[in-house]
Structures are given as structure tokens and as C-alpha cells.
Design a protein around this motif. Structure first.
Motif, PDB file in Angstrom:
ATOM      1  N   ALA A  16      87.183  47.769 170.516  1.00 31.04           N
ATOM      2  CA  ALA A  16      86.122  47.169 170.173  1.00 31.04           C
ATOM      3  C   ALA A  16      85.144  47.205 170.396  1.00 31.04           C
ATOM      4  O   ALA A  16      83.694  46.507 169.295  1.00 31.04           O
ATOM      5  N   LEU A  17      84.517  48.715 170.709  1.00 34.75           N
ATOM      6  CA  LEU A  17      83.344  48.829 170.213  1.00 34.75           C
ATOM      7  C   LEU A  17      82.846  49.008 168.543  1.00 34.75           C
ATOM      8  O   LEU A  17      81.754  49.084 168.125  1.00 34.75           O
ATOM      9  N   ALA A  18      83.554  49.957 168.006  1.00 37.94           N
ATOM     10  CA  ALA A  18      84.104  49.986 166.670  1.00 37.94           C
ATOM     11  C   ALA A  18      83.512  48.984 166.597  1.00 37.94           C
ATOM     12  O   ALA A  18      82.656  48.236 164.714  1.00 37.94           O
ATOM     13  N   GLU A  19      84.109  47.590 165.973  1.00 35.43           N
ATOM     14  CA  GLU A  19      83.357  46.529 166.137  1.00 35.43           C
ATOM     15  C   GLU A  19      82.303  45.650 165.677  1.00 35.43           C
ATOM     16  O   GLU A  19      81.847  45.334 164.207  1.00 35.43           O
ATOM     17  N   VAL A  20      81.973  46.607 167.368  1.00 40.19           N
ATOM     18  CA  VAL A  20      80.951  45.899 167.267  1.00 40.19           C
ATOM     19  C   VAL A  20      79.590  46.863 166.353  1.00 40.19           C
ATOM     20  O   VAL A  20      78.758  46.038 165.944  1.00 40.19           O
ATOM     21  N   LEU A  21      79.817  48.233 166.879  1.00 42.62           N
ATOM     22  CA  LEU A  21      79.392  49.128 165.662  1.00 42.62           C
ATOM     23  C   LEU A  21      79.377  48.594 163.915  1.00 42.62           C
ATOM     24  O   LEU A  21      78.066  48.351 163.694  1.00 42.62           O
ATOM     25  N   GLN A  23      79.700  45.325 163.086  1.00 41.57           N
ATOM     26  CA  GLN A  23      78.717  44.419 162.940  1.00 41.57           C
ATOM     27  C   GLN A  23      77.088  44.376 162.893  1.00 41.57           C
ATOM     28  O   GLN A  23      76.809  43.581 162.217  1.00 41.57           O
ATOM     29  N   ARG A  24      76.827  45.813 163.874  1.00 38.16           N
ATOM     30  CA  ARG A  24      75.403  45.860 163.973  1.00 38.16           C
ATOM     31  C   ARG A  24      74.694  46.778 162.551  1.00 38.16           C
ATOM     32  O   ARG A  24      73.933  46.823 162.419  1.00 38.16           O
ATOM     33  N   ARG A  25      76.043  47.031 160.983  1.00 38.17           N
ATOM     34  CA  ARG A  25      75.338  47.828 160.611  1.00 38.17           C
ATOM     35  C   ARG A  25      74.124  46.395 159.935  1.00 38.17           C
ATOM     36  O   ARG A  25      73.574  47.769 159.035  1.00 38.17           O
ATOM     37  N   ASP A  31      66.354  43.700 167.589  1.00 34.92           N
ATOM     38  CA  ASP A  31      67.837  43.107 168.397  1.00 34.92           C
ATOM     39  C   ASP A  31      68.918  43.842 169.222  1.00 34.92           C
ATOM     40  O   ASP A  31      69.985  43.816 169.745  1.00 34.92           O
ATOM     41  N   SER A  32      68.440  45.002 168.456  1.00 36.97           N
ATOM     42  CA  SER A  32      70.004  46.114 168.682  1.00 36.97           C
ATOM     43  C   SER A  32      69.684  47.336 168.808  1.00 36.97           C
ATOM     44  O   SER A  32      69.444  48.104 167.392  1.00 36.97           O
ATOM     45  N   TYR A  33      69.926  48.000 169.656  1.00 33.27           N
ATOM     46  CA  TYR A  33      70.046  49.527 169.473  1.00 33.27           C
ATOM     47  C   TYR A  33      70.283  49.797 168.422  1.00 33.27           C
ATOM     48  O   TYR A  33      69.990  50.936 167.520  1.00 33.27           O
ATOM     49  N   VAL A  34      72.168  49.817 168.442  1.00 35.68           N
ATOM     50  CA  VAL A  34      72.620  50.301 167.192  1.00 35.68           C
ATOM     51  C   VAL A  34      72.359  49.910 165.948  1.00 35.68           C
ATOM     52  O   VAL A  34      72.133  50.606 164.485  1.00 35.68           O
ATOM     53  N   ALA A  35      71.617  48.789 165.373  1.00 31.32           N
ATOM     54  CA  ALA A  35      71.012  48.598 164.438  1.00 31.32           C
ATOM     55  C   ALA A  35      69.819  49.034 163.894  1.00 31.32           C
ATOM     56  O   ALA A  35      69.605  49.754 163.095  1.00 31.32           O
ATOM     57  N   ASN A  43      69.997  60.607 159.392  1.00 25.38           N
ATOM     58  CA  ASN A  43      69.390  62.131 159.086  1.00 25.38           C
ATOM     59  C   ASN A  43      69.479  60.992 161.461  1.00 25.38           C
ATOM     60  O   ASN A  43      69.117  62.470 161.867  1.00 25.38           O
ATOM     61  N   LYS A  44      68.684  60.375 161.128  1.00 27.69           N
ATOM     62  CA  LYS A  44      68.148  59.270 162.647  1.00 27.69           C
ATOM     63  C   LYS A  44      69.433  60.086 163.666  1.00 27.69           C
ATOM     64  O   LYS A  44      69.609  59.788 164.471  1.00 27.69           O
ATOM     65  N   ILE A  45      70.808  59.846 163.251  1.00 22.73           N
ATOM     66  CA  ILE A  45      71.727  59.360 163.999  1.00 22.73           C
ATOM     67  C   ILE A  45      72.675  60.746 163.782  1.00 22.73           C
ATOM     68  O   ILE A  45      72.109  61.147 165.121  1.00 22.73           O
ATOM     69  N   GLU A  47      70.159  63.107 164.522  1.00 25.15           N
ATOM     70  CA  GLU A  47      69.434  63.822 165.423  1.00 25.15           C
ATOM     71  C   GLU A  47      69.626  63.279 167.078  1.00 25.15           C
ATOM     72  O   GLU A  47      70.125  63.844 167.531  1.00 25.15           O
ATOM     73  N   LYS A  48      70.321  62.051 166.643  1.00 17.46           N
ATOM     74  CA  LYS A  48      70.843  61.845 168.024  1.00 17.46           C
ATOM     75  C   LYS A  48      72.580  62.750 168.372  1.00 17.46           C
ATOM     76  O   LYS A  48      72.272  62.887 170.195  1.00 17.46           O
ATOM     77  N   VAL A  49      73.481  62.643 167.880  1.00 18.02           N
ATOM     78  CA  VAL A  49      74.343  63.575 167.914  1.00 18.02           C
ATOM     79  C   VAL A  49      74.069  64.794 168.663  1.00 18.02           C
ATOM     80  O   VAL A  49      74.997  65.697 169.571  1.00 18.02           O
ATOM     81  N   GLU A  51      71.198  66.276 169.738  1.00 17.49           N
ATOM     82  CA  GLU A  51      70.487  65.693 171.136  1.00 17.49           C
ATOM     83  C   GLU A  51      71.081  65.525 172.184  1.00 17.49           C
ATOM     84  O   GLU A  51      71.634  66.576 173.323  1.00 17.49           O
ATOM     85  N   GLU A  52      72.758  65.115 171.891  1.00 15.01           N
ATOM     86  CA  GLU A  52      73.446  64.145 173.359  1.00 15.01           C
ATOM     87  C   GLU A  52      74.566  65.367 173.370  1.00 15.01           C
ATOM     88  O   GLU A  52      74.800  65.624 174.774  1.00 15.01           O
ATOM     89  N   ALA A  53      74.268  65.949 171.665  1.00 11.92           N
ATOM     90  CA  ALA A  53      75.851  67.415 172.570  1.00 11.92           C
ATOM     91  C   ALA A  53      75.087  68.317 173.711  1.00 11.92           C
ATOM     92  O   ALA A  53      75.440  68.947 173.961  1.00 11.92           O
ATOM     93  N   ALA A  79      80.155  60.617 177.447  1.00 15.51           N
ATOM     94  CA  ALA A  79      80.088  58.952 176.815  1.00 15.51           C
ATOM     95  C   ALA A  79      78.990  58.571 175.325  1.00 15.51           C
ATOM     96  O   ALA A  79      79.160  58.056 174.804  1.00 15.51           O
ATOM     97  N   ASP A  80      77.960  59.130 176.510  1.00 11.96           N
ATOM     98  CA  ASP A  80      76.628  59.078 174.896  1.00 11.96           C
ATOM     99  C   ASP A  80      76.853  59.942 173.846  1.00 11.96           C
ATOM    100  O   ASP A  80      76.231  59.503 172.785  1.00 11.96           O
ATOM    101  N   LEU A  81      77.505  61.177 173.738  1.00 10.44           N
ATOM    102  CA  LEU A  81      77.609  62.050 172.938  1.00 10.44           C
ATOM    103  C   LEU A  81      79.143  61.386 172.341  1.00 10.44           C
ATOM    104  O   LEU A  81      78.755  61.203 170.802  1.00 10.44           O
ATOM    105  N   TRP A  82      80.021  60.293 172.561  1.00  8.56           N
ATOM    106  CA  TRP A  82      80.952  59.916 171.814  1.00  8.56           C
ATOM    107  C   TRP A  82      80.558  58.634 171.116  1.00  8.56           C
ATOM    108  O   TRP A  82      81.299  58.336 170.006  1.00  8.56           O
ATOM    109  N   PHE A  83      79.830  58.144 172.408  1.00 15.02           N
ATOM    110  CA  PHE A  83      79.001  56.993 171.302  1.00 15.02           C
ATOM    111  C   PHE A  83      78.486  57.400 170.248  1.00 15.02           C
ATOM    112  O   PHE A  83      78.273  56.229 169.113  1.00 15.02           O
ATOM    113  N   HIS A  84      77.223  58.497 170.459  1.00 11.01           N
ATOM    114  CA  HIS A  84      76.506  58.340 169.248  1.00 11.01           C
ATOM    115  C   HIS A  84      76.957  58.823 168.214  1.00 11.01           C
ATOM    116  O   HIS A  84      76.995  58.700 166.477  1.00 11.01           O
ATOM    117  N   SER A  85      78.502  60.071 168.402  1.00  9.68           N
ATOM    118  CA  SER A  85      79.244  60.138 167.536  1.00  9.68           C
ATOM    119  C   SER A  85      80.025  58.490 166.612  1.00  9.68           C
ATOM    120  O   SER A  85      80.410  58.913 165.455  1.00  9.68           O
TER     121      SER A  85
END
Ligand SMILES: N=c1c2ncn([C@@H]3O[C@H](COP(=O)(O)OP(=O)(O)OP(=O)(O)O)[C@@H](O)[C@H]3O)c2ncn1[C@@H]1O[C@H](COP(=O)(O)O)[C@@H](O)[C@H]1O
Length: 120
Positions: A16-21, A23-25, A31-35, A43-45, A47-49, A51-53, A79-85
């Protein structure tokens, strides 16, 4: 009996998360953190990975001699690390299934044997 796991096909949260991610492309960044992450680019993504690591390994050190609160903090950071990965994979048109397939392929293979095979 063959105990080798087949590729996992019961991962509803990740599916379900993969589908949302995906859709956010092309959703509006306001409207959306992922978007917003996709809009800012790889590069920003990354950087977040990174940071979360770092936050995850600091939380793991705290959890080593900590109590329930530190263990819960480690779960949250992981969970933050997995999410950003997963956002990173999605940005590159990949998803959790690619990683689960690879883990399934490796299952039961000794890390030492796998490394030796790589070095040949
Ligand atoms: N699982 C998550 C998830 N985990 C963490 N985060 C966000 O990740 C961010 C990380 O926090 P930080 O403090 O490190 O980052 P920040 O300060 O907000 O951002 P920077 O300015 O540092 O870049 C927070 O904004 C969290 O809310 C998440 N955001 C979204 N999801 C999932 O993605 C879906 C889509 O989210 P939206 O795109 O926002 O609709 C949601 O329904 C959730 O399922």
C-alpha cells in the motif's frame, strides 16, 4: 522439506505504501511530504536517508543499555530510515519487492560464502 522462502507476497503495508509513494511522484509538493521530496530530487532524498541512518545508529546505541522508551525510539528511527529508503527506491522506479526478492535469493546463504563467491 524445502524451507527456502519464496518471494514474500503478503506485505500489505509495504504494498500500500509503495502505491502511495508512486502516486505522489506527480502530486503537488505543497500538499504532500513525499511529493515535496520527489520534487526536490534524488540528492534531497539521499540527504534524508543519510540523516535517518545516523539517527538510527544513535538510537541503537541508546537502546543497547536503555529501557522501553529507548527501544521504542529505535523502532521509530528505523521506520523513518525504511520509509525514506522506500522513497529513494520509488524515485528510481523500484520498490520493496526488488529488495525482498534479493533477500529471498540470499536466504540460507552464509554471508562468508556469499562474499567468497563475489571475490572470485
Ligand atoms: N511513513 C511515512 C513517514 N514517516 C516519516 N515521515 C515524515 O518524514 C519527515 C522526517 O522528519 P524530519 O524531522 O527528519 O524532517 P523534516 O524536518 O520534516 O524535513 P527536512 O526539512 O529536514 O527535510 C517528517 O515530516 C515525517 O512526518 C513520513 N511521511 C509519510 N509517510 C507515509 O507516506 C504517506 C504519504 O505521505 P504524504 O506524502 O505526506 O501525504 C503517509 O500516508 C504515510 O503512510
Amino acid at each position: 522439506m524445502d524451507t527456502t522462502p519464496s518471494t514474500p507476497n503478503n506485505t500489505p503495508v509495504l504494498d500500500a505504501l509503495a502505491e502511495v509513494l508512486q502516486q505522489r511522484r506527480h502530486a503537488a509538493p505543497d500538499d504532500s511530504y513525499v511529493a515535496a521530496l520527489h520534487y526536490k530530487g534524488l540528492n534531497k532524498i539521499l540527504e534524508k536517508v543519510g540523516e535517518e541512518a545516523t539517527e538510527t545508529l544513535l538510537a541503537a546505541k541508546d537502546a543497547e543499555h536503555g529501557g522501553l522508551a529507548e527501544r521504542q525510539a529505535l523502532v521509530a528511527e528505523t521506520a523513518d530510515l525504511w520509509f525514506h529508503s522506500l522513497v529513494m527506491l520509488s524515485h528510481l522506479d523500484m520498490d520493496h519487492r526488488d529488495v525482498l526478492n534479493e533477500l529471498a535469493r540470499r536466504f540460507g546463504m552464509s554471508g562468508h560464502d556469499e562474499k567468497a563467491a563475489r571475490e572470485q
